[in-house]
Design a protein around this motif. Structure first.
Motif, PDB file in Angstrom:
ATOM      1  N   UNK A   1       0.834  -1.201   0.000  1.00  0.00           N
ATOM      2  CA  UNK A   1       0.000   0.000   0.000  1.00  0.00           C
ATOM      3  C   UNK A   1       0.871   1.254   0.000  1.00  0.00           C
ATOM      4  N   UNK A   2       1.947   1.226   0.762  1.00  0.00           N
ATOM      5  CA  UNK A   2       2.849   2.377   0.813  1.00  0.00           C
ATOM      6  C   UNK A   2       3.413   2.692  -0.566  1.00  0.00           C
ATOM      7  N   UNK A   3       3.879   1.683  -1.273  1.00  0.00           N
ATOM      8  CA  UNK A   3       4.450   1.903  -2.601  1.00  0.00           C
ATOM      9  C   UNK A   3       3.395   2.347  -3.598  1.00  0.00           C
ATOM     10  N   UNK A   4       2.166   1.857  -3.427  1.00  0.00           N
ATOM     11  CA  UNK A   4       1.076   2.266  -4.307  1.00  0.00           C
ATOM     12  C   UNK A   4       0.798   3.756  -4.138  1.00  0.00           C
ATOM     13  N   UNK A   5       0.753   4.229  -2.894  1.00  0.00           N
ATOM     14  CA  UNK A   5       0.508   5.642  -2.626  1.00  0.00           C
ATOM     15  C   UNK A   5       1.660   6.498  -3.148  1.00  0.00           C
ATOM     16  N   UNK A   6       2.890   6.067  -2.896  1.00  0.00           N
ATOM     17  CA  UNK A   6       4.043   6.861  -3.302  1.00  0.00           C
ATOM     18  C   UNK A   6       4.199   6.951  -4.816  1.00  0.00           C
ATOM     19  N   UNK A   7       3.719   5.964  -5.538  1.00  0.00           N
ATOM     20  CA  UNK A   7       3.895   5.955  -6.991  1.00  0.00           C
ATOM     21  C   UNK A   7       2.719   6.563  -7.748  1.00  0.00           C
ATOM     22  N   UNK A   8       1.690   6.988  -7.022  1.00  0.00           N
ATOM     23  CA  UNK A   8       0.499   7.554  -7.675  1.00  0.00           C
ATOM     24  C   UNK A   8       0.764   8.997  -8.077  1.00  0.00           C
ATOM     25  N   UNK A   9       0.793   9.289  -9.358  1.00  0.00           N
ATOM     26  CA  UNK A   9       1.105  10.619  -9.873  1.00  0.00           C
ATOM     27  C   UNK A   9      -0.141  11.285 -10.438  1.00  0.00           C
ATOM     28  N   UNK A  10      -0.104  12.614 -10.544  1.00  0.00           N
ATOM     29  CA  UNK A  10      -1.139  13.336 -11.285  1.00  0.00           C
ATOM     30  C   UNK A  10      -0.826  13.189 -12.774  1.00  0.00           C
ATOM     31  N   UNK A  11      -1.762  12.602 -13.502  1.00  0.00           N
ATOM     32  CA  UNK A  11      -1.542  12.281 -14.921  1.00  0.00           C
ATOM     33  C   UNK A  11      -2.308  13.271 -15.792  1.00  0.00           C
ATOM     34  N   UNK A  12      -1.606  13.779 -16.816  1.00  0.00           N
ATOM     35  CA  UNK A  12      -2.217  14.746 -17.727  1.00  0.00           C
ATOM     36  C   UNK A  12      -2.098  14.338 -19.196  1.00  0.00           C
ATOM     37  N   UNK A  13      -1.627  13.135 -19.435  1.00  0.00           N
ATOM     38  CA  UNK A  13      -1.588  12.605 -20.802  1.00  0.00           C
ATOM     39  C   UNK A  13      -2.191  11.204 -20.786  1.00  0.00           C
ATOM     40  N   UNK A  14      -3.109  10.963 -21.707  1.00  0.00           N
ATOM     41  CA  UNK A  14      -3.900   9.735 -21.667  1.00  0.00           C
ATOM     42  C   UNK A  14      -3.910   9.039 -23.022  1.00  0.00           C
ATOM     43  N   UNK A  15      -4.069   7.732 -22.964  1.00  0.00           N
ATOM     44  CA  UNK A  15      -4.237   6.957 -24.184  1.00  0.00           C
ATOM     45  C   UNK A  15      -5.640   7.204 -24.746  1.00  0.00           C
ATOM     46  N   UNK A  16      -5.833   6.874 -26.007  1.00  0.00           N
ATOM     47  CA  UNK A  16      -7.093   7.177 -26.674  1.00  0.00           C
ATOM     48  C   UNK A  16      -8.239   6.273 -26.206  1.00  0.00           C
ATOM     49  N   UNK A  17      -7.931   5.025 -25.849  1.00  0.00           N
ATOM     50  CA  UNK A  17      -9.021   4.102 -25.504  1.00  0.00           C
ATOM     51  C   UNK A  17      -9.650   4.469 -24.167  1.00  0.00           C
ATOM     52  N   UNK A  18     -10.962   4.290 -24.088  1.00  0.00           N
ATOM     53  CA  UNK A  18     -11.711   4.627 -22.889  1.00  0.00           C
ATOM     54  C   UNK A  18     -11.630   3.517 -21.852  1.00  0.00           C
ATOM     55  N   UNK A  19     -11.843   3.889 -20.602  1.00  0.00           N
ATOM     56  CA  UNK A  19     -11.914   2.908 -19.515  1.00  0.00           C
ATOM     57  C   UNK A  19     -13.283   2.231 -19.575  1.00  0.00           C
ATOM     58  N   UNK A  20     -13.284   0.919 -19.404  1.00  0.00           N
ATOM     59  CA  UNK A  20     -14.525   0.164 -19.465  1.00  0.00           C
ATOM     60  C   UNK A  20     -15.482   0.624 -18.368  1.00  0.00           C
ATOM     61  N   UNK A  21     -16.727   0.865 -18.733  1.00  0.00           N
ATOM     62  CA  UNK A  21     -17.699   1.386 -17.775  1.00  0.00           C
ATOM     63  C   UNK A  21     -17.953   0.390 -16.648  1.00  0.00           C
ATOM     64  N   UNK A  22     -17.867  -0.907 -16.933  1.00  0.00           N
ATOM     65  CA  UNK A  22     -18.064  -1.898 -15.872  1.00  0.00           C
ATOM     66  C   UNK A  22     -16.985  -1.769 -14.795  1.00  0.00           C
TER      67      UNK A  22
ATOM     68  N   UNK B   1     -15.331   1.058 -14.055  1.00  0.00           N
ATOM     69  CA  UNK B   1     -15.608   2.300 -13.325  1.00  0.00           C
ATOM     70  C   UNK B   1     -16.706   2.074 -12.296  1.00  0.00           C
ATOM     71  N   UNK B   2     -17.768   1.379 -12.691  1.00  0.00           N
ATOM     72  CA  UNK B   2     -18.875   1.142 -11.773  1.00  0.00           C
ATOM     73  C   UNK B   2     -18.459   0.242 -10.616  1.00  0.00           C
ATOM     74  N   UNK B   3     -17.551  -0.702 -10.877  1.00  0.00           N
ATOM     75  CA  UNK B   3     -17.056  -1.554  -9.797  1.00  0.00           C
ATOM     76  C   UNK B   3     -16.254  -0.730  -8.796  1.00  0.00           C
ATOM     77  N   UNK B   4     -15.476   0.219  -9.296  1.00  0.00           N
ATOM     78  CA  UNK B   4     -14.727   1.115  -8.411  1.00  0.00           C
ATOM     79  C   UNK B   4     -15.683   1.939  -7.560  1.00  0.00           C
ATOM     80  N   UNK B   5     -16.721   2.486  -8.173  1.00  0.00           N
ATOM     81  CA  UNK B   5     -17.677   3.306  -7.421  1.00  0.00           C
ATOM     82  C   UNK B   5     -18.424   2.485  -6.386  1.00  0.00           C
ATOM     83  N   UNK B   6     -18.746   1.233  -6.711  1.00  0.00           N
ATOM     84  CA  UNK B   6     -19.403   0.371  -5.738  1.00  0.00           C
ATOM     85  C   UNK B   6     -18.477   0.083  -4.561  1.00  0.00           C
ATOM     86  N   UNK B   7     -17.206  -0.131  -4.845  1.00  0.00           N
ATOM     87  CA  UNK B   7     -16.227  -0.375  -3.786  1.00  0.00           C
ATOM     88  C   UNK B   7     -16.129   0.815  -2.840  1.00  0.00           C
TER      89      UNK B   7
END
Length: 255
Positions: free
Chosen positions: A75-96, A98-104
């Motif tokens: 968990x510590x390494x996950x937090x430390x490696x999380x950056x603010x991202x401003x460049x993205x790939x063209x493909x969209x994130x699957x809505x399923x 995203x909804x699983x994340x929101x349910x969590x």
């Protein structure tokens, strides 16, 4: 909203000891709730019950054991490696996903377990671009941040970071701790996204613009009485970082 099945209850009193509101009593070797109206539905009693006797929200009990083997360094390494991202790939994130994340996120802490946070999910570059255009027009009409308008035009777009998705957290006006609840959920959302190589960036400008622009609120189906507390742009990251940046020591007062 909460029910104890007396046929399953073994009278162990674990639920009584775990209830933060002190609402559970043991009578005739069975647990009973003295005041269901005062229950905040935190689920501590359900989580500790060894006989699956307690159900919440009218939903049958699901025997999902709590996961106890999360390693600190992971968990510590996950937090430390999380950056603010401003460049993205063209493909969209699957809505399923995203909804699983929101349910969590419904499992995160909330004042009085009120869970008041509501979401607007904006999908697709065209929809995000429209929100950016409405924001810029709002700034022009109100003679606000002329430097930002020029920056968006000539350099890059900090309003939406040209992300393929936006996630907007808002609450009703009567929420107990709306800012805290929104930020807890949003920060957890960015960590969950990071595990799936989804980058994110907090959009403070946009949160303010939404709260002050009637047109933006109407576009997003947010009413005048509701308040936005956090917005992120997100999508599959097109950035690769091989090292962790340097950070200062924390400022701590020990008493």
């Amino acid at each position: 909203m909460i029910n104890i099945d007396e046929n399953k209850c073994i009278g162990c009193s674990k639920c009584q000891k775990s209830c933060p509101s002190g609402l559970i009593e043991i009578q005739n070797k069975k647990a009973i709730i003295s005041n269901t109206g005062a229950c905040i539905l935190c689920g501590h009693c359900q989580a500790v019950c060894p006989s699956s006797a307690i159900s919440l929200l009218g939903i049958d009990y699901e025997d999902n054991p709590a996961y106890q083997n999360v390693e600190y360094n992971d968990i510590k390494n996950l937090i430390k490696s999380n950056r603010s991202i401003r460049r993205f790939k063209e493909n969209l994130v699957e809505e399923t996903l995203i909804m699983d994340i929101l349910q969590t996120l419904e499992y995160t802490a909330s004042a009085k377990n009120e869970q008041p946070v509501k979401w607007v999910l904006v999908n697709g570059y065209d929809n995000v671009k429209e929100i950016s255009n409405i924001s810029v027009e709002y700034l022009k009409q109100n003679n606000l941040f002329p430097g930002l308008i020029e920056f968006v035009k000539n350099v890059r777009n900090p309003i939406t970071v040209d992300a393929p998705h936006l996630l907007i957290a808002y609450t009703e006006a009567n929420a107990v701790k709306p800012y805290d609840d929104c930020m807890i959920k949003m920060s957890m959302a960015t960590i969950l996204m990071h595990t799936k190589k989804i980058g994110s960036c907090y959009l403070g400008f946009l949160a303010d613009f939404i709260n002050n622009s009637t047109e933006l609120k109407e576009y997003l189906n947010i009413t005048k009485s509701q308040t936005v507390y956090s917005v992120i742009g997100f999508g599959y990251s097109d950035e690769v970082y091989s090292k962790l940046p340097t950070r200062k020591k924390p400022t701590v007062t020990i008493i």
